[in-house]
Design an enzyme around this catalytic site. Structure first.
Site, mmCIF file in Angstrom:
data_model
loop_
_atom_site.group_PDB
_atom_site.id
_atom_site.type_symbol
_atom_site.label_atom_id
_atom_site.label_comp_id
_atom_site.label_asym_id
_atom_site.label_seq_id
_atom_site.Cartn_x
_atom_site.Cartn_y
_atom_site.Cartn_z
ATOM 1 N N GLY A 1 2.097 2.485 10.940
ATOM 2 C CA GLY A 1 3.115 3.379 10.674
ATOM 3 C C GLY A 1 4.004 3.707 12.054
ATOM 4 O O GLY A 1 4.609 4.917 12.080
ATOM 5 N N LYS B 1 -0.005 4.332 -0.309
ATOM 6 C CA LYS B 1 -0.608 5.373 0.347
ATOM 7 C C LYS B 1 -0.408 6.574 -0.618
ATOM 8 O O LYS B 1 -0.428 6.417 -1.744
ATOM 9 C CB LYS B 1 -0.135 5.329 1.944
ATOM 10 C CG LYS B 1 -0.424 4.261 2.700
ATOM 11 C CD LYS B 1 -0.252 4.513 4.198
ATOM 12 C CE LYS B 1 -0.184 3.176 4.648
ATOM 13 N NZ LYS B 1 -0.169 3.157 6.282
ATOM 14 N N HIS C 1 -9.498 0.865 5.071
ATOM 15 C CA HIS C 1 -8.296 0.959 5.814
ATOM 16 C C HIS C 1 -8.530 2.153 6.957
ATOM 17 O O HIS C 1 -9.264 2.860 6.948
ATOM 18 C CB HIS C 1 -7.265 1.657 4.745
ATOM 19 C CG HIS C 1 -5.940 1.795 5.383
ATOM 20 N ND1 HIS C 1 -5.584 2.560 6.193
ATOM 21 C CD2 HIS C 1 -4.765 0.975 5.087
ATOM 22 C CE1 HIS C 1 -4.228 2.419 6.426
ATOM 23 N NE2 HIS C 1 -3.772 1.273 5.959
ATOM 24 N N GLU D 1 -5.243 -5.117 10.558
ATOM 25 C CA GLU D 1 -4.201 -4.131 10.760
ATOM 26 C C GLU D 1 -4.640 -3.299 12.231
ATOM 27 O O GLU D 1 -5.570 -2.509 12.218
ATOM 28 C CB GLU D 1 -4.097 -3.151 9.762
ATOM 29 C CG GLU D 1 -3.895 -3.577 8.321
ATOM 30 C CD GLU D 1 -3.378 -2.560 7.397
ATOM 31 O OE1 GLU D 1 -2.282 -2.861 6.785
ATOM 32 O OE2 GLU D 1 -3.803 -1.499 7.231
ATOM 33 N N GLU E 1 -6.950 4.521 7.985
ATOM 34 C CA GLU E 1 -6.727 5.918 7.503
ATOM 35 C C GLU E 1 -7.996 6.463 6.997
ATOM 36 O O GLU E 1 -8.471 7.909 7.291
ATOM 37 C CB GLU E 1 -5.661 5.936 6.742
ATOM 38 C CG GLU E 1 -4.215 6.162 7.448
ATOM 39 C CD GLU E 1 -3.024 5.382 6.610
ATOM 40 O OE1 GLU E 1 -2.995 5.304 5.533
ATOM 41 O OE2 GLU E 1 -2.125 4.956 7.407
ATOM 42 N N ASN F 1 0.742 -1.129 -0.079
ATOM 43 C CA ASN F 1 0.046 0.036 -0.140
ATOM 44 C C ASN F 1 0.911 1.317 -0.005
ATOM 45 O O ASN F 1 1.487 1.370 1.168
ATOM 46 C CB ASN F 1 -0.893 -0.054 1.271
ATOM 47 C CG ASN F 1 -1.656 1.318 1.382
ATOM 48 O OD1 ASN F 1 -1.727 2.160 0.559
ATOM 49 N ND2 ASN F 1 -2.562 1.389 2.501
ATOM 50 N N SER G 1 3.439 -1.827 10.485
ATOM 51 C CA SER G 1 4.996 -1.819 10.793
ATOM 52 C C SER G 1 5.777 -3.219 10.414
ATOM 53 O O SER G 1 6.609 -3.386 10.967
ATOM 54 C CB SER G 1 5.138 -1.505 12.189
ATOM 55 O OG SER G 1 4.898 -0.171 12.488
HETATM 56 P P1 13P Z 1 2.815 0.650 7.834
HETATM 57 O O1 13P Z 1 3.412 -0.897 7.141
HETATM 58 O O2 13P Z 1 3.827 1.494 7.106
HETATM 59 O O3 13P Z 1 2.855 0.206 9.240
HETATM 60 O O4 13P Z 1 1.596 0.490 7.270
HETATM 61 C C1 13P Z 1 0.518 -0.602 7.031
HETATM 62 C C2 13P Z 1 -0.525 -0.327 6.459
HETATM 63 O O5 13P Z 1 -1.320 0.855 6.822
HETATM 64 C C3 13P Z 1 -0.663 -0.717 5.293
HETATM 65 O O6 13P Z 1 -2.061 -0.535 4.657
#
Ligand code: 13P
Length: 248
Positions: free
Chosen positions: A172, A10, A94, A166, A96, A8, A212
């Site tokens: 993150g 982003k 997601h 997740e 976010e 992803n 992460s």
């Molecule tokens: P990170 O791997 O940067 O923690 O992000 C995970 C994520 O949100 C994948 O969709």
């Protein structure tokens, strides 16, 4: 079932960076042990698709979002029919989008349905936040998200899903979930799916872990019972790290 590793990206990588990253992944990922899916931004998808076909890269494409409607007056949005034929997968729900864009469970359910209607595989993300985990509500939160987010699909469509666990607090942050906690949640999700759809269907639904993940910890998550792949954020922007994860 073949492992699935999803990157992803982003809101990262402009057109030029997308071309460079796809080309680098193409040269590194020559013997993947997994189905590899990358999810660039909407504006990069056409170019990414062209590079993947012309270079015969061992990559598939996913989108990071979808509108729940198929067409209409929805300024700035992208629909299933626009994505059909361009990508095979769409990330839905997601954290976010749930948190920053205030997407409700009802909207996410309609987005899952939009994916299925348009023959796109939804990668449905679920996960608890820090408070919910500390208060012992992690499982209840995740199963409640699933119950609401899957409310618009019929049982015969369930085998087309991918589910990604997740935990919000691990995204993150560099804070790693303990593999036994991930296993506990993966089993809870699996049993929920068995109850809802039966064992045969539940066994066809890949469960991914995300939060992460990196080159150092990916193998420990991939070794977890019922975890069939990873949803990688930050580490998917580094071609060496991402390629290595795809070839573990
Ligand atoms: P990170 O791997 O940067 O923690 O992000 C995970 C994520 O949100 C994948 O969709």
């Amino acid at each position: 079932m073949k492992r699935i590793i999803v990157g992803n990206w982003k809101m990262n990588m402009d057109l030029k960076q997308t071309a460079t990253l796809i080309t680098r992944l193409r040269t590194q990922i020559t013997n993947p042990t997994a189905k590899v899916v990358v999810c660039p931004s909407f504006v990069s998808l056409v170019q990414a698709s062209e590079i993947i076909s012309s270079q015969k890269a061992l990559l598939e494409l996913g989108a990071q979002n979808i509108n729940d409607n198929d067409e209409g007056a929805f300024t700035g949005e992208v629909s299933g029919p626009m994505l059909k034929g361009l990508v095979g997968y769409v990330i839905v729900g997601h954290s976010e989008r749930r948190i920053v864009f205030m997407e409700s469970n009802e909207l996410i359910a309609r987005k899952v349905a939009a994916c299925i209607r348009n023959k796109l595989t939804p990668i449905l993300c679920v996960g608890e936040n820090t408070n919910e985990r500390q208060e012992g509500l992690a499982k209840r939160t995740v199963l409640d998200q699933l119950e609401q987010n899957l409310s618009e699909i019929i049982p015969s469509e369930a085998s087309k899903l991918i589910i990604a666990y997740e935990p919000v607090w691990a995204i993150g942050t560099g804070v790693n979930a303990e593999p036994y906690d991930v296993e506990e949640m993966a089993l809870a999700i699996y049993h929920y799916l068995v109850n809802k759809y039966g064992t045969e269907t539940a066994d066809k639904i890949p469960l991914l872990y995300g939060g992460s993940t990196n080159g150092d910890n990916a193998a420990s998550y991939l070794a977890i019972n019922k975890i069939g792949g990873l949803l990688v954020g930050g580490a998917s922007l580094n071609y060496k790290v991402f390629s290595s994860i795809c070839q573990l």
